[in-house]
Design an enzyme around this catalytic site. Sequence first.
Site, PDB file in Angstrom:
ATOM      1  N   HIS A  11      30.095  46.523  55.939  1.00 31.34           N
ATOM      2  CA  HIS A  11      30.246  46.969  54.548  1.00 31.34           C
ATOM      3  C   HIS A  11      31.687  47.450  54.342  1.00 31.34           C
ATOM      4  O   HIS A  11      32.243  48.152  55.199  1.00 31.34           O
ATOM      5  CB  HIS A  11      29.271  48.123  54.288  1.00 31.34           C
ATOM      6  CG  HIS A  11      29.502  48.835  52.979  1.00 31.34           C
ATOM      7  ND1 HIS A  11      30.033  50.105  52.901  1.00 31.34           N
ATOM      8  CD2 HIS A  11      29.280  48.436  51.703  1.00 31.34           C
ATOM      9  CE1 HIS A  11      30.110  50.464  51.632  1.00 31.34           C
ATOM     10  NE2 HIS A  11      29.662  49.475  50.883  1.00 31.34           N
ATOM     11  N   ASN A  12      32.293  47.068  53.212  1.00 38.19           N
ATOM     12  CA  ASN A  12      33.674  47.487  52.899  1.00 38.19           C
ATOM     13  C   ASN A  12      34.558  47.411  54.152  1.00 38.19           C
ATOM     14  O   ASN A  12      35.175  48.384  54.575  1.00 38.19           O
ATOM     15  CB  ASN A  12      33.693  48.910  52.327  1.00 38.19           C
ATOM     16  CG  ASN A  12      33.193  48.943  50.886  1.00 38.19           C
ATOM     17  OD1 ASN A  12      32.859  47.901  50.307  1.00 38.19           O
ATOM     18  ND2 ASN A  12      33.122  50.123  50.286  1.00 38.19           N
TER      19      ASN A  12
ATOM     20  N   GLU B 254      33.028  42.037  54.156  1.00 37.71           N
ATOM     21  CA  GLU B 254      33.096  42.278  52.712  1.00 37.71           C
ATOM     22  C   GLU B 254      34.547  42.429  52.281  1.00 37.71           C
ATOM     23  O   GLU B 254      35.347  43.087  52.958  1.00 37.71           O
ATOM     24  CB  GLU B 254      32.309  43.532  52.335  1.00 37.71           C
ATOM     25  CG  GLU B 254      32.198  43.674  50.827  1.00 37.71           C
ATOM     26  CD  GLU B 254      31.336  44.849  50.390  1.00 37.71           C
ATOM     27  OE1 GLU B 254      31.005  44.895  49.194  1.00 37.71           O
ATOM     28  OE2 GLU B 254      31.023  45.725  51.215  1.00 37.71           O
TER      29      GLU B 254
ATOM     30  N   ASP C 182      36.650  43.456  48.777  1.00 35.62           N
ATOM     31  CA  ASP C 182      36.675  43.904  47.368  1.00 35.62           C
ATOM     32  C   ASP C 182      38.005  43.468  46.763  1.00 35.62           C
ATOM     33  O   ASP C 182      39.060  43.946  47.190  1.00 35.62           O
ATOM     34  CB  ASP C 182      36.583  45.436  47.292  1.00 35.62           C
ATOM     35  CG  ASP C 182      35.163  45.924  47.518  1.00 35.62           C
ATOM     36  OD1 ASP C 182      34.373  45.159  48.070  1.00 35.62           O
ATOM     37  OD2 ASP C 182      34.864  47.070  47.151  1.00 35.62           O
TER      38      ASP C 182
ATOM     39  N   HIS D 101      39.181  49.744  47.641  1.00 31.32           N
ATOM     40  CA  HIS D 101      37.939  50.242  47.055  1.00 31.32           C
ATOM     41  C   HIS D 101      38.261  50.718  45.639  1.00 31.32           C
ATOM     42  O   HIS D 101      38.825  51.790  45.453  1.00 31.32           O
ATOM     43  CB  HIS D 101      37.372  51.385  47.922  1.00 31.32           C
ATOM     44  CG  HIS D 101      35.924  51.642  47.652  1.00 31.32           C
ATOM     45  ND1 HIS D 101      35.205  52.619  48.279  1.00 31.32           N
ATOM     46  CD2 HIS D 101      35.043  51.019  46.814  1.00 31.32           C
ATOM     47  CE1 HIS D 101      33.958  52.595  47.847  1.00 31.32           C
ATOM     48  NE2 HIS D 101      33.840  51.638  46.958  1.00 31.32           N
TER      49      HIS D 101
ATOM     50  N   GLU E 176      33.406  40.885  46.673  1.00 31.32           N
ATOM     51  CA  GLU E 176      33.057  41.706  45.523  1.00 31.32           C
ATOM     52  C   GLU E 176      34.235  41.529  44.578  1.00 31.32           C
ATOM     53  O   GLU E 176      35.303  42.102  44.755  1.00 31.32           O
ATOM     54  CB  GLU E 176      32.869  43.172  45.925  1.00 31.32           C
ATOM     55  CG  GLU E 176      32.197  43.948  44.810  1.00 31.32           C
ATOM     56  CD  GLU E 176      32.033  45.422  45.144  1.00 31.32           C
ATOM     57  OE1 GLU E 176      32.451  46.236  44.304  1.00 31.32           O
ATOM     58  OE2 GLU E 176      31.516  45.743  46.216  1.00 31.32           O
TER      59      GLU E 176
END
Length: 637
Positions: free
Chosen positions: A171-172, A201, A203, A216, A250
């Site tokens: 995640h992230n 991931e 973003d 983020h 994302e």
Amino acid sequence: MSHTWFWNLIQNDFKTGNIDFEGCMRLLEKMQICFDEVHLKHIFKKTIDKHSRDIISMDDFKAIYRALVHRPEFEELFRAYSTDGKILPDSQLLKFLAKEQFQTEANETTALEIIMKYEPIDEVRTKRMLSFEGFIRYMNSDESSIFKSQHRTIYQDMNQPLCDYFISSSHNTYLIADQLMGPSHLWGYTSALLKGCRCLEIDCWDGNNNEPIVYHGHTLTSKIPFSSVIQVIDKYAFMSSAYPLVLSLENHCSPKQQEVMADCLKTILGEKLLSSPIGGEVDMTRLPSPEALKFKVLIKNKKVGTLEESLLRMEDEYHGETEELSDSGSDSEDEDTDDTLPLRQPRSPSKRKGERRSSLMPQKNPKVKKIKIALALSDLVIYTKSQKFVSFDHSLQHQQCNENNSIGETHARKLARTSAKEFISHTTRFITRIYPKGTRMRSSNYNPQEFWNVGCQMVALNFQTPGTQMELQDGKFLDNGGCGYVLKPAFLRDRNTTFTPRNVGGHSKPLSLSIRLISGHQLPPSSMSKTNKADPMVQIEIYGVPEDQARKKSSVIKSNALCPKWNETFSFNIQVPELALIRFCVEDEVSLVNNEFLGQYTLPVLSLNTGYRRIPLMSKEGVKLESASLFVHVWYY
């Protein structure tokens, strides 16, 4: 023979006289003996204290070597099978392997291979025998580890559809600290890939000079260029695993910068990027297998239209074209939005009740966002199309096999508890990704086990945060050669399954497990100790379906981290061993209410070796503690 071999090995180092501590360390390294410097220093000091000099003789070195290497528990085993207490003929070694290690398939060749590999004394080796020195080296080797050597390689069927596997997911991935102010760093991607992670991931946000950036959003975390991230991924993608890598985007970029992203993915990844269906065929009945997608990078993002439409467009030049997608809430981060800031205002209890009621009623005018997607990026999405999760029923009726959902941990936990049967039915068909709730600002993790129990494939964790949750993740994916894909048990792949974690029914294959904790060796000393001491205790924990969760504790051994001895037996009855993990955690008892972590090792229950086994230990950060270990006897039926 052993005596002569030892002197021949060390005499050169003593040519110029006695040796100091540095010389002692060099000599042990030359002999390929693992040691903890703090423990060695303690033994060395005890030796020199006898004659108040800072140097040791050959006899002193022999005493240090024996104190460190000749463990009484090994000696006892060796003598039980040695005809004269000095040598183990190949026939006796074979007897030991069959009777004590339960290696029923072992034969003369097995015994001979062990002798050739681990016996350091030439004369003993040529006679097809094992000395105590060879036996020690064998017992300390990976072959005697608690982790089955067959599971160190890829042994599972890799030809099943992608949704039939648990997939190591992060995640992230760009964050290496907290979710609010910490740095974004390329090391996040490098380290995850080196650990065998298969879903990263990214973003993406608009940057200056038409250069997309990764960070983020709406936080103070630092920014890195999208192109740099893809370059690092290109370099490390298949270093630890040949199986497909999924990039979960994302995407917050404008259509213009989405086109830059698409160009970037194509030019940097080249042939690695999967940009059309395997074999040019569109099969909407079943996802391809990890084997069919080897060395391929898959893009997970929203997609406009169907795969067929993408294929028809492949011939055309469509730079600058975008399409709108209506979306009632962004996909990958819906209920527990991943955008940690701005934080939501606390709701009053009355309002919360009203909201809950209204969410059950049909919404007359739900807010529909229009998202613009560049076709250039949309068309790179083949088998991993992000689809907003509405309900299990909705998915069953409308979702295609190449569409997958992301569900926040809070919502997913609720579904796992209230609709486990439907959840499992869903995960037999569609890849489901779980991600941490937005309030985990310090990058804490949830327990992944409860989501593996319902068949979720991508249970995404914050890889940068050490702790039990990441230890479970590392332990689960040690299996199948550490390739990042673990085949789900048959009852989580069968679309008509009746299994649920709280009602295992006929899917139970009970396993009775017995572990005798014998001893520890060179455990990390307590941070409170000025020398090499600790008051170690061992916790053995089972993680699995609710019925299998268990924890047992050993007694505390006072002031001994070098060679504590327990000789305690622990028994476990495990109903669903296919989902169970076992964790051995060594702690120092600081006080009655406070323990300090010293080391741990986690592995799947079905990867346990039987017999006398060595348990390697890992640090809090997941790094192997080279010289520290536990010694156990494992038996199950």
